[in-house]
Design an enzyme around this catalytic site. Structure first.
Site, PDB file in Angstrom:
ATOM      1  N   GLU A   1     -63.175 -18.089  70.839  1.00  0.00           N
ATOM      2  CA  GLU A   1     -63.581 -17.407  72.069  1.00  0.00           C
ATOM      3  C   GLU A   1     -64.484 -16.230  71.717  1.00  0.00           C
ATOM      4  OE1 GLU A   1     -59.478 -18.471  74.536  1.00  0.00           O
ATOM      5  OE2 GLU A   1     -60.076 -16.379  74.279  1.00  0.00           O
TER       6      GLU A   1
ATOM      7  N   GLU B   1     -64.189 -22.691  60.472  1.00  0.00           N
ATOM      8  CA  GLU B   1     -62.792 -23.033  60.178  1.00  0.00           C
ATOM      9  C   GLU B   1     -62.100 -21.972  59.323  1.00  0.00           C
ATOM     10  OE1 GLU B   1     -61.176 -25.778  61.338  1.00  0.00           O
ATOM     11  OE2 GLU B   1     -62.928 -26.552  62.379  1.00  0.00           O
TER      12      GLU B   1
END
Length: 385
Positions: free
Chosen positions: A134, A370
């Site tokens: 986000e 990641e």
């Protein structure tokens, strides 16, 4: 350095899929790398379709769902290395449905697996996306603010996601949201969502430094209704599923980094053998030769660490720390090798007439996605052997 020549035992099926991916990388991916990079925010759907036709986009899905049946992470790493040797961005795109599939396989019911993974097999496979990050929540995934409020028959999602790979092009999404905003990781739940759902929209493409084959956008959720049947696992189980997914994806991305590093090394090596300065090939100058030696050494070490981690996760071991080691080591190797290739080509390395400057931009993402290298070190420090 050639994956099929390595001393670990491979089955005939593994050798066949690796050869398939090597040929596809050479014939379909590498020739298109610069064009896709220059296009900037255009998903190379035609390459995706070609890959789907020969089984590359679903090789990692279970055979009972119609996939190739190579569900072990070890084989996935062999494949990822070959595809990303062709081009890091396109190679990662070709296997992106595996990242969507991991939480479904980890948390989903048999009915959900059939409903959401079955369509990903075959020549008409759609693209998918995993929505975690986000605007204010990157490395700290437990701090996401997208909410899922329980209502009659399901949930209502509200919030925003950022940097979502394949957003807009994807048909299916796994979305992580807070069913209990007062909690951190224990409040995170995963949901399955289809493009076109009312209240669900995407932003404009985000312009990136590299790996432009994977177009990223923001996602917006405005009172999006998700039926209870689309919840993955129990409420609050999403973070567990996400961390398990990260264990796998970090290892596979480590293999992608090895492929990118290998591409840079081999290009620089071949250039150094043909480019002459001071009346001899530059590979005969110790500064260049030692740099190439460092590249080769780091690639071999990174590959072995990645494949050790893959074997460990396939055996059911707890690999969180080892997965972080594999990603950290391999991603730094990719960045080093890309830099070293540019340095070896000198002025031509800085030119867009040669691919190494693009690969240097592409490699940087492996140190960020990641989990950044800083986060990988934090994870390792918490799982010291």
């Amino acid at each position: 350095m050639n994956t099929l020549d390595e001393p670990w035992p491979l089955t005939d099926e593994q050798r066949a899929v690796v050869r398939l991916c090597r040929d596809f990388a050479r014939n379909e991916i590498r020739p298109r790398g610069r064009e896709v990079d220059e296009a900037d925010v255009v998903t190379p759907v035609d390459i995706w379709r070609k890959a789907a036709e020969v089984g590359i986009t679903d090789f990692m899905l279970p055979a009972e769902l119609g996939g190739g049946g190579f569900t072990d992470v070890f084989t996935q790493c062999l494949v990822q290395e070959e595809l990303c040797f062709g081009d890091p961005g396109i190679g990662n795109l070709m296997c992106s449905n595996g990242f969507f599939a991991d939480p479904v396989l980890e948390l989903g019911t048999e009915e959900q697996k059939q409903r959401w993974l079955g369509p990903l097999t075959g020549p008409d496979a759609p693209m998918t996306a995993l929505a975690v990050t986000e605007p204010g929540s990157g490395s700290d995934a437990a701090s996401i603010r997208t909410t899922a409020r329980r209502v009659d028959g399901g949930y209502v999602l509200n919030g925003q996601k950022a940097w979502i790979s394949n957003a807009g092009a994807a048909r299916f999404y796994v979305v992580f949201a807070k069913t209990d905003p007062a909690q951190r990781s224990r409040g995170v739940t995963a949901f399955l969502l289809e493009a076109g759902t009312e209240g669900f929209s995407t932003g404009e493409p985000m312009r990136k430094m590299g790996q432009r084959a994977i177009v990223c956008r923001e996602l917006y959720f405005s009172d999006v209704f998700v039926p209870e049947a689309n919840r993955l696992g129990d409420e609050g189980q999403g973070f567990h599923g996400l961390m398990r997914t990260f264990d796998i994806s970090r290892i596979v991305l480590g293999a992608a980094s090895v492929g990118a590093a290998r591409a840079a090394y081999e290009y620089a090596r071949d250039y150094a053998r043909t480019r002459s300065q001071f009346d001899k090939p530059v590979i005969e100058h110790q500064a260049v030769a030692f740099r190439l030696a460092d590249m080769a050494n780091r690639i071999e070490g990174s590959r072995l660490l990645v494949l050790r981690a893959a074997r460990a996760v396939d055996s059911g071991a707890d690999v969180t720390g080892l997965a972080a080691m594999a990603k950290l080591t391999a991603s730094s190797t990719a960045m080093f090798c890309a830099w070293a290739a540019v340095q070896t080509l000198g002025g031509w390395g800085y030119s867009r007439e040669f691919p190494v400057e693009q690969w240097m931009r592409d490699a940087k993402l492996e140190e960020i996605e990641e989990g950044t290298s800083d986060i990988m070190r934090l994870v390792i420090s918490r799982h010291l052997p």
